[in-house]
Design a protein around this motif. Structure first.
Motif, mmCIF file in Angstrom:
data_model
loop_
_atom_site.group_PDB
_atom_site.id
_atom_site.type_symbol
_atom_site.label_atom_id
_atom_site.label_comp_id
_atom_site.label_asym_id
_atom_site.label_seq_id
_atom_site.Cartn_x
_atom_site.Cartn_y
_atom_site.Cartn_z
ATOM 1 N N PRO A 131 0.809 -1.229 0.000
ATOM 2 C CA PRO A 131 0.000 0.000 0.000
ATOM 3 C C PRO A 131 0.839 1.275 0.000
ATOM 4 C CG PRO A 131 -0.053 -1.041 2.173
ATOM 5 C CD PRO A 131 0.675 -1.991 1.255
ATOM 6 N N THR A 132 2.065 1.209 0.515
ATOM 7 C CA THR A 132 2.969 2.365 0.443
ATOM 8 C C THR A 132 4.340 1.860 0.020
ATOM 9 O OG1 THR A 132 4.102 2.435 2.602
ATOM 10 C CG2 THR A 132 1.810 3.246 2.525
ATOM 11 N N SER A 133 5.181 2.793 -0.349
ATOM 12 C CA SER A 133 6.519 2.424 -0.830
ATOM 13 C C SER A 133 7.572 2.541 0.267
ATOM 14 C CB SER A 133 6.910 3.340 -1.993
ATOM 15 O OG SER A 133 7.095 4.666 -1.516
ATOM 16 N N ARG B 27 6.418 -0.868 -4.263
ATOM 17 C CA ARG B 27 4.955 -0.771 -4.407
ATOM 18 C C ARG B 27 4.396 -1.952 -5.204
ATOM 19 N NH1 ARG B 27 1.820 3.872 -3.859
ATOM 20 N NH2 ARG B 27 0.134 2.489 -4.501
ATOM 21 N N LYS B 28 5.078 -2.271 -6.318
ATOM 22 C CA LYS B 28 4.557 -3.297 -7.229
ATOM 23 C C LYS B 28 4.948 -4.713 -6.790
ATOM 24 C CE LYS B 28 2.655 -0.570 -10.340
ATOM 25 N NZ LYS B 28 1.188 -0.582 -10.550
ATOM 26 N N ALA C 66 8.367 7.156 -1.480
ATOM 27 C CA ALA C 66 8.076 8.012 -2.634
ATOM 28 C C ALA C 66 7.036 9.045 -2.235
ATOM 29 C CB ALA C 66 7.562 7.176 -3.789
ATOM 30 N N GLN C 67 7.026 10.169 -2.943
ATOM 31 C CA GLN C 67 5.980 11.173 -2.740
ATOM 32 C C GLN C 67 4.939 11.094 -3.855
ATOM 33 O OE1 GLN C 67 7.358 14.477 0.073
ATOM 34 N NE2 GLN C 67 8.584 14.849 -1.752
ATOM 35 N N HIS C 68 5.394 11.127 -5.105
ATOM 36 C CA HIS C 68 4.451 11.074 -6.229
ATOM 37 C C HIS C 68 5.051 10.299 -7.396
ATOM 38 C CE1 HIS C 68 1.318 12.260 -9.038
ATOM 39 N NE2 HIS C 68 2.269 12.632 -9.878
ATOM 40 N N PHE C 69 4.248 9.407 -7.955
ATOM 41 C CA PHE C 69 4.585 8.674 -9.185
ATOM 42 C C PHE C 69 3.697 9.215 -10.311
ATOM 43 C CE2 PHE C 69 4.891 5.703 -5.601
ATOM 44 C CZ PHE C 69 6.039 4.966 -5.820
ATOM 45 N N GLY C 70 4.262 9.495 -11.480
ATOM 46 C CA GLY C 70 3.435 9.902 -12.609
ATOM 47 C C GLY C 70 4.281 10.259 -13.799
ATOM 48 N N PHE D 70 8.004 9.193 -13.982
ATOM 49 C CA PHE D 70 8.977 9.628 -12.970
ATOM 50 C C PHE D 70 8.366 9.517 -11.569
ATOM 51 C CE2 PHE D 70 10.103 11.842 -16.869
ATOM 52 C CZ PHE D 70 11.483 11.694 -16.922
ATOM 53 N N ASP E 51 9.451 10.759 -7.257
ATOM 54 C CA ASP E 51 10.460 11.317 -6.363
ATOM 55 C C ASP E 51 10.467 10.541 -5.048
ATOM 56 O OD1 ASP E 51 7.997 12.353 -5.479
ATOM 57 O OD2 ASP E 51 8.940 14.135 -4.648
ATOM 58 N N THR F 36 11.998 10.623 -0.926
ATOM 59 C CA THR F 36 12.695 11.306 0.168
ATOM 60 C C THR F 36 13.222 10.247 1.120
ATOM 61 O OG1 THR F 36 10.717 11.519 1.522
ATOM 62 C CG2 THR F 36 11.236 13.355 0.053
#
Lengths: 239, 239
Positions: free
Chosen positions: A134-136, A169-170, A206-210, A213, A215, A217
């Motif tokens: 559910p989270t990375s 995540r995957k 991760a903060q955002h996947f799209g 790309f 990012d 932290t």
């Protein structure tokens, strides 16, 4: 996925600065951009000392093989002075390192053989967690193997010790590579000496996947709960 | 504290890349290092296209006045492609922008006159909150004044719209200046067009203060709850 461990490339760039007789102060910030895969063999680092101020010193670097630049970097060194101090972030909850099992390295990528990893959360597919998450977030105790005292170079490399968040995540291998890595150094020489060869508590998410790309932290904590470094990166992925 | 608004310097560096006929793709990452204060007057940006790959393009830049380099930057452009997408961070809770009062700019620094700011949390001493705070978090709705449609340049500048976190914590003016700023771009052209001239929800907080430096992480959100950019910076301070 297509070159050597990005962490060691970043550490190599930093070393070019720290070994330079003109270097003033300790590293406070480094950004490394991965322009192309580095092949096994000789390489050249060109470093340009841009400016030395009272408090900071600015460098630009390129790492080349033949005529092609494979990596660019900027480094800022600084004069660490006693100041007001506070930490607003908190270290993730984790059992003592000796109570967490050491993960057997997967063999590939080979750089993982150089780290002793004790996963607390978010093992990822290379450490046997081959299901979607559910989270990375990954949290682990990690140190060099064989163990050796932590320095700013090892800390730089450790900032990139996390496998790409999209794979966590995957729960499976996904083509991905770091585009840009930044490390902010919070540990002075005394803190590093206290840390010695003990494991570092490392956490990343991760903060955002799209748009191909994402990012990431990351935080690196010493055994005494001291923040050693914070780090950020932008990663390219296919999927 | 000793030069112009760092955000506009970063946007100027990015513009040098985006206006270059060789530019391929949209910006995905920029890092700007502030080596010295820029004086009012002419300046020269030298940009070096380091490498163009299928998915990313790498640039190095310097901004000079006379013989002195005042700013260095690296920019990565990328080909945004449809991919799996997810956002792991969440936007801070905030009332609708029109229900939050607009803060009268303090007059100094003058760049704040160019932004319409509606503070939700962590106003800081320039917006009338002159008492110590338990955390450095600031959240505000912000847009250019006069309003104009958001683009990647304005988004870059907005990443530096937060006053130094140490001033928010202390509730008073503290000498501080950004050493290094990184922005990761998450918004494509469609998202920016949807945002238009509406306010951006901007939030920032420090992670660690010590040895005369602190680091800040920031998030910029669109009105629809879309992440537009994430940003990080290292700041020098006296105190």
């Amino acid at each position: 996925m297509v070159g050597p461990f990005g962490g060691v490339t970043a550490a190599t760039a930093l070393r070019a600065v720290l070994d330079d007789p003109r270097c003033a102060g300790e590293p406070v910030s480094i950004t490394v951009n991965y322009a192309g895969p580095i092949a096994e063999g000789p390489f050249t680092i060109e470093s340009r000392l841009v400016r030395t101020n009272r408090s900071t010193q600015h460098w630009m670097l390129t790492l080349s093989q033949g005529d092609a630049v494979h990596t660019t970097a900027t480094v800022v060194c600084g004069a660490r002075r006693a100041s007001w101090s506070d930490t607003e972030i908190t270290a993730p909850a984790a059992p003592a390192p000796e109570s967490v099992a050491i993960t057997t390295p997967p063999g590939f990528p080979v750089w993982m053989d150089n780290y002793e990893m004790r996963f607390v959360e978010g093992h990822g597919p290379l450490a046997g967690e081959q299901v979607e998450q559910p989270t990375s977030t990954t949290t682990l105790w990690v140190r060099d193997t064989p163990p050796r005292p932590l320095d700013q170079l090892a800390l730089t490399a450790l900032s990139d010790v996390f496998i790409p968040r999209v794979m966590v995540r995957k729960g499976t291998m996904v083509p991905a590579s770091t585009v840009s890595l930044t490390v902010y150094f919070h540990a002075d020489a005394t803190t590093l000496a206290e840390q010695g060869a003990q494991p570092v508590l490392a956490t990343a998410g991760a903060q955002h996947f799209g748009d191909g790309f994402f990012d990431q932290t990351a935080q690196l904590w010493g055994v005494a709960g001291t923040p050693l470094a914070t780090s950020h990166q932008l990663v390219y992925f296919k999927g």
